[in-house]
Write an enzyme that holds these catalytic residues in place. Structure first.
Site, mmCIF file in Angstrom:
data_model
loop_
_atom_site.group_PDB
_atom_site.id
_atom_site.type_symbol
_atom_site.label_atom_id
_atom_site.label_comp_id
_atom_site.label_asym_id
_atom_site.label_seq_id
_atom_site.Cartn_x
_atom_site.Cartn_y
_atom_site.Cartn_z
ATOM 1 N N LYS A 167 29.866 -40.170 103.561
ATOM 2 C CA LYS A 167 29.772 -39.773 105.016
ATOM 3 C C LYS A 167 30.262 -39.859 105.401
ATOM 4 O O LYS A 167 31.785 -41.280 105.145
ATOM 5 C CB LYS A 167 28.840 -41.318 104.858
ATOM 6 C CG LYS A 167 27.568 -41.183 105.963
ATOM 7 C CD LYS A 167 27.112 -43.515 105.934
ATOM 8 C CE LYS A 167 26.699 -42.729 107.457
ATOM 9 N NZ LYS A 167 25.772 -43.888 107.570
ATOM 10 N N SER A 172 20.400 -47.187 106.881
ATOM 11 C CA SER A 172 20.425 -46.756 106.070
ATOM 12 C C SER A 172 21.327 -46.232 104.906
ATOM 13 O O SER A 172 21.539 -44.111 104.969
ATOM 14 C CB SER A 172 21.858 -45.777 107.229
ATOM 15 O OG SER A 172 21.380 -45.725 108.433
ATOM 16 N N SER A 196 20.517 -43.663 108.682
ATOM 17 C CA SER A 196 21.735 -42.861 108.244
ATOM 18 C C SER A 196 22.681 -42.100 108.306
ATOM 19 O O SER A 196 23.259 -40.552 108.087
ATOM 20 C CB SER A 196 22.627 -42.997 109.677
ATOM 21 O OG SER A 196 23.381 -44.169 108.995
HETATM 22 N N1 GLN Z 1 18.406 -46.483 111.281
HETATM 23 C C1 GLN Z 1 18.805 -48.450 111.525
HETATM 24 C C2 GLN Z 1 19.932 -47.780 113.400
HETATM 25 O O1 GLN Z 1 19.383 -46.729 114.278
HETATM 26 C C3 GLN Z 1 19.990 -48.303 110.907
HETATM 27 C C4 GLN Z 1 21.126 -47.090 110.827
HETATM 28 C C5 GLN Z 1 22.334 -48.039 110.142
HETATM 29 O O2 GLN Z 1 21.966 -48.845 108.402
HETATM 30 N N2 GLN Z 1 23.563 -47.558 109.492
HETATM 31 O O3 GLN Z 1 20.260 -48.502 113.571
#
Ligand code: GLN
Length: 496
Positions: free
Chosen positions: A85, A184, A160
Site C-alpha cells: 500500500k 481499511s 482504504s
Molecule cells: N473508512 C475509515 C475511514 O475513512 C477507515 C479508514 C482506515 O481504516 N484507514 O477513516
C-alpha cells in the site's frame, strides 16, 4: 522439454516459495509470472500506482544469489512478490499516500516492515492505490484514479486498502500489505474475496507508516489464503525500537500453530472454542443475504465443535461517532506537517509564507482530507476539547469494557465485516455519512485495539456478478493465532 512446475497450479505463496528454495523455479520465473498478470489485468482493475519494473532486476538478482547460497532458510515467502500500500515508506520508491501533496515524495528510508520483507527475500513488485491518506472506504478518494472491484468492474474494491485488496483478489499477486485504522484492511478484503488481518495494536511496527490516526493505525497482511496470511504476519510482527508503541510480547509461529491445530481437527478432535455473535452485528440494517451467508458459515463451525453464544456489546452503537472524533483529531495534528516547507508539494503561486501554507494545503489535499482536518481541528479547539475529544476517549474505555466482558465468556466474536455488498462507484461518494457507516462493524475493534480478520465465506449473485461476502473474527489481544485458526477452519469447511 520444460520440466519446470506450472506456477498457476500452485495457489499459495508459501508453496511457490518452497519451489524456489528447492530451485525448481527461479525468482525471475516467479516475478515475471506475476508481472505478466499485472500487465494483463491491471489496465481494467487499476490497483497499482507504481510497478517496480526498474527496481526489480536488482532485487531478483540479489534474492536469487541468496537462495543459491542457501540463505533465507527461515523465510516462508522468499521470491514471491508482494504489493505494498502506497502509504508505507519504501526507500528510493515514490510513496504518495494517493495524495497530490506527496505526489513526488521519495522516502530516504524504509519502513520497518519493508526492511523485514527485504531481509526475507520478498521482492516488492509495486505500490498500490488507496483513499488519500487512508481516509475512505472505497478507494475513490485517491487523488489519481479509483480502483475497481475484480468481481464487478462497476463496483468499488472497498477501502482504504482497495489497491492491495484488488491486486490480490484479481490474482495479480498473492500477497500484499494494507493498513487498517477503522477497517481499511478488513472491509476491502471482504469486498474483494480475500483474507485480510488487522493485528492487535502494537503487534506490527508502524515505523515508516505515514501517520493518519497514530493511536489506531496498524499494518497487516492481505492474501488469498489464510496460511499465507499467517506466514506474512509472522514475518512482519514484533517489537521495534523505532516504534515506542510496538509490543515485546513474543511472536508465535502462526503458520505452524494453526497447521497443528487444524491437523488435530482432521484427526477427529473436536474444537473446544466458544464464539459469540453480538446481537448488535445482526441488526435489520445488514443485508439479509449477507446475514444468511454468515449464519450458514457459523453453523458449519458448529459442526466441527465451535459452541456459539449470543452476546451483546451495547457501546458499539457509539463506535462510529467516537471514531469520527478521535481519528480526525489525530489526523488534523499529523497532517499539519504538510505545509510546503520540508517536503512534498509547495505551491508555486504564493508570494509570502502564509499564502504558501494556505495555497499548498488548498491545492495539495482532497476534499475528504480537508473535511477531516476541519473536523479534527474543531474537536480539539479550546472550549470543545472536553465536550468532544475527552468524552470520546472516555467512551472508548466503555467500549473496551464491553469487549473485555464478552471475552470472559467467549474466545472469539464473529459477525459480518460490512453491512452491505460492494457498492457501485459513485454510489456514496457524495454522502460522507453513508460512506462512514460502511465501517460500522470494523470500527469497534479498531477503537479497542483488538485483532480482527476478514475471511471470504461465500458469494451473493447480483446484476450478473457474484459478489464476495467476508466474515469477521475478532480476537482477544494478541490472539492472532486464534483468529487465523478460525479463518483456516472457514477456508477448509466452506468450499470456494
Ligand atoms: N473508512 C475509515 C475511514 O475513512 C477507515 C479508514 C482506515 O481504516 N484507514 O477513516
Amino acid at each position: 522439454m520444460n520440466l519446470k512446475p506450472d506456477i498457476h497450479l500452485y495457489k499459495k505463496a508459501i508453496e511457490i516459495s518452497e519451489l524456489i528454495k528447492k530451485k525448481e523455479l527461479s525468482v525471475r520465473d516467479v516475478v515475471n509470472y506475476f508481472l505478466q498478470k499485472i500487465y494483463q489485468k491491471d489496465g481494467s482493475i487499476k490497483a497499482f500506482l507504481y510497478i517496480c519494473e526498474k527496481e526489480l532486476d536488482e532485487q531478483i538478482e540479489q534474492i536469487q544469489k541468496g537462495v543459491n547460497n542457501g540463505d533465507f532458510g527461515n523465510s516462508y515467502l522468499v521470491g514471491v512478490p508482494i504489493a505494498v500500500k502506497d502509504i508505507i515508506a519504501t526507500k528510493g520508491i515514490r510513496t504518495t499516500c494517493a495524495s497530490r501533496i506527496l505526489e513526488n515524495w521519495i522516502p530516504p528510508y524504509d519502513a520497518t516492515v519493508i526492511r523485514k520483507i527485504k531481509e526475507l527475500g520478498i521482492p516488492i513488485i509495486g505500490k498500490t492505490n488507496l483513499d488519500e491518506f487512508a481516509m475512505g472506504s472505497s478507494t475513490e478518494n485517491s487523488a489519481f484514479f479509483p480502483t475497481r472491484n475484480p468481481y464487478d468492474l462497476s463496483r468499488v474494491p472497498g477501502g482504504s486498502s482497495g489497491g492491495s485488496a484488488a491486486a490480490v483478489g484479481s490474482g495479480q499477486v498473492l500477497i500484499s500489505l494494507g493498513t487498517d485504522t477503522g477497517g481499511s484492511i478488513r472491509q476491502p478484503a471482504s469486498f474483494c474475496g480475500i483474507v485480510g488481518l488487522c493485528p492487535t495494536y502494537g503487534r506490527v511496527s508502524r515505523f515508516g507508516l505515514v501517520a493518519f490516526a497514530s493511536s489506531l493505525d496498524r499494518i497487516g497482511p492481505m492474501t488469498l489464503y489464510t496460511e499465507d496470511c499467517a506466514a506474512l504476519l509472522y514475518h512482519i510482527a514484533g517489537y521495534d525500537k523505532y516504534d515506542s508503541t510496538s509490543s515485546s510480547v513474543p511472536v508465535p509461529n502462526y503458520l505452524e500453530e494453526i497447521r497443528k491445530m487444524w491437523s488435530d481437527v482432521e484427526s477427529g478432535k473436536k474444537v473446544n472454542f466458544v464464539a459469540g455473535l453480538p446481537k448488535e452485528f445482526f441488526v435489520d440494517e445488514v443485508d439479509t443475504r449477507i446475514k444468511d451467508v454468515i449464519y450458514s458459515s457459523v453453523r458449519k463451525l458448529e459442526e466441527i465443535g465451535f459452541r456459539i453464544e449470543e452476546i451483546s456489546l451495547p457501546t458499539v452503537k457509539y463506535a462510529v461517532p467516537i471514531y469520527y472524533i478521535i481519528a480526525p483529531a489525530e489526523a488534523s495534528s499529523n497532517l499539519a506537517r504538510y505545509d510546503g516547507v520540508k517536503y512534498g508539494l509547495r505551491s508555486a503561486e504564493a508570494d509570502n509564507v502564509f499564502s504558501m501554507y494556505k495555497k499548498t494545503r488548498t491545492q495539495g489535499f482532497g476534499d475528504e482530507v480537508k473535511r477531516r482536518i476541519v473536523l479534527g481541528t474543531f474537536v480539539l479547539s479550546s472550549g470543545y476539547y472536553d465536550a468532544y475529544y475527552l468524552k470520546a476517549q472516555k467512551a472508548i474505555t466503555l467500549l473496551k469494557q464491553d469487549f473485555q466482558k464478552a471475552f470472559e465468556k467467549v474466545d472469539f466474536i464473529l459477525g459480518p465485516v460490512s453491512p452491505e455488498l460492494p457498492f457501485k462507484l459513485g454510489e456514496k461518494s457524495q454522502d460522507p455519512i453513508k460512506m462512514y457507516l460502511s465501517d460500522i462493524f470494523t470500527i469497534p475493534s479498531s477503537l479497542a485495539g483488538l485483532p480482527g480478520i476478514s475471511t471470504c465465506v461465500g458469494f451473493v449473485p447480483e446484476d450478473g456478478a457474484k459478489l464476495p461476502v467476508g466474515l469477521q473474527t475478532i480476537g482477544k489481544p494478541f490472539d492472532e493465532t486464534g483468529i487465523l485458526f478460525v479463518s483456516l477452519c472457514l477456508e477448509k469447511i466452506i468450499p470456494r
